[in-house]
Design an enzyme around this catalytic site. Structure first.
Site, short mmCIF file in Angstrom:
data_model
loop_
_atom_site.label_atom_id
_atom_site.label_comp_id
_atom_site.label_asym_id
_atom_site.label_seq_id
_atom_site.Cartn_x
_atom_site.Cartn_y
_atom_site.Cartn_z
N GLU A 102 5.96 -5.41 27.42
CA GLU A 102 5.33 -4.35 26.17
C GLU A 102 5.68 -3.15 26.22
O GLU A 102 6.06 -2.59 27.54
CB GLU A 102 3.87 -4.71 26.45
CG GLU A 102 2.87 -4.13 25.55
CD GLU A 102 1.43 -4.19 25.76
OE1 GLU A 102 1.12 -5.73 26.14
OE2 GLU A 102 0.75 -3.43 25.59
N ASP A 104 4.36 0.57 24.93
CA ASP A 104 3.32 0.94 24.46
C ASP A 104 3.05 2.47 24.03
O ASP A 104 3.38 3.30 25.00
CB ASP A 104 2.13 0.90 25.28
CG ASP A 104 1.65 -0.43 25.56
OD1 ASP A 104 1.67 -1.45 24.47
OD2 ASP A 104 0.85 -0.84 26.68
N GLU A 106 -0.29 4.62 22.71
CA GLU A 106 -1.64 4.45 22.08
C GLU A 106 -2.01 6.10 22.06
O GLU A 106 -1.83 6.83 22.88
CB GLU A 106 -2.49 3.82 23.42
CG GLU A 106 -2.24 2.28 23.41
CD GLU A 106 -3.20 1.86 24.25
OE1 GLU A 106 -4.08 2.44 24.79
OE2 GLU A 106 -3.22 0.40 24.60
#
Ligand SMILES: *[C@@H]1O[C@H](CO)[C@@H](O)[C@H](O)[C@H]1NC(C)=O
Length: 285
Positions: A102, A104, A106
């Site tokens: 993953e 990411d 955010e």
């Protein structure tokens, strides 16, 4: 224009093919699936705009139709305006399964006038815990800005408006797992995270301000598309980003961003790693 004197139209068309993402208009109908939140996720303006909303009932999300195995992926995002405290807008690449990879971004919302936090992480073969957080040098709710992931066999680079803010190197030779075998899809979602997102959960969502809306445009994936276990790049990638690493200018920009805007780095969190930092920390920058 001088250019067309030297390059016949057919050559221009070829150029467009090789710079596919630049020449073909972003079309969210073609590229994305709205996955949850019902009418809270919407594609508008003939496919060029996508919005996600969060209200008391639910958040919302979308995902890419394609899965990628390496690529350079850009998206312009305008975050929730006004009071977005307690909301999180996630924008990430992820594979499936318990040992997933993953990459990411955010975005942790905040009260009006207080700064958003951009939280980043990398998971390799199911293991994350590589958090780095940043403030931004602009107000990300005032306008669209470009958030990019460059993911090639050498490194993962996180970029904001073309400025690199973080690099994760492929150091498999030192036994550090690196995402390179599992195709990843692009996901984004807007949800309620007021138990932790803003000032560690102190500031809750003000539901009188709902619905909260984030907007997307300008998606461009110059990537190797994985299809039934085969990559569209099998016959040689022929992509400019395949072996790209940061030149001296990009490195300077990254140093500027990290010096002035990085607010958390797991690689300097002595309390969390009293026995010594994870091995990749010695490869920072
Ligand atoms: C929200 O604002 C406060 C006060 O300025 C700040 O400490 C915090 O880092 C900001 N961002 C988030 C997501 O909490």
């Amino acid at each position: 224009m001088a250019f067309s004197k030297y390059f016949p139209i057919s050559m221009l068309a070829l150029l467009c093919l090789s710079l596919f993402s630049v020449c073909v208009r972003a079309d969210f109908y073609r590229d994305m699936t709205l996955t949850w939140g019902g009418p809270r996720a919407q594609i508008l303006s003939g496919g060029s705009l996508l919005t996600l909303a969060l209200d008391r009932g639910s958040g919302s999300g979308f995902q890419s139709k394609d899965e990628y195995l390496f690529g350079k992926i850009d998206m312009q995002i305008k975050l929730v305006p006004g009071n977005s405290a307690g909301t999180v807008t996630a924008y990430y690449l992820s594979s499936q399964g318990p040992t997933h990879d993953e990459i990411d971004f955010e975005f942790l919302g905040n009260l009006s006038g207080e700064p958003y936090i951009l939280h980043t992480n990398v998971f390799a073969q199911g293991k994350g815990s590589k958090e780095q957080q940043f403030y931004l040098w602009f107000d990300p709710r005032a306008d669209f800005h470009t958030y990019s992931i460059l993911w090639n066999p050498l490194q993962i680079v996180f970029l904001v408006d073309g400025t690199p803010i973080r690099v994760f190197h492929n150091a498999e030779s030192r036994g550090i797992p690196y995402p390179k075998n599992q195709p990843m899809r692009l996901y984004s979602s807007l949800w309620n995270a007021d138990d932790w997102a803003t000032r560690g959960g102190l500031v809750k969502i003000d539901w009188s301000k709902a619905p909260f809306t984030a907007s997307y445009r300008g998606f461009a994936a110059d990537a190797c598309v994985a299809n039934a276990g085969r990559s569209s790049c099998l016959n040689g990638p022929q992509k400019s980003w395949w072996a790209q690493s940061l030149d001296a200018g990009a490195r300077l920009k990254m140093q500027w961003a990290r010096k002035n805007y990085m607010i958390y780095n797991y690689c300097t969190d002595y309390k969390r790693f009293p026995q010594g930092f994870p091995p990749e920390c010695s490869l920072e920058m």
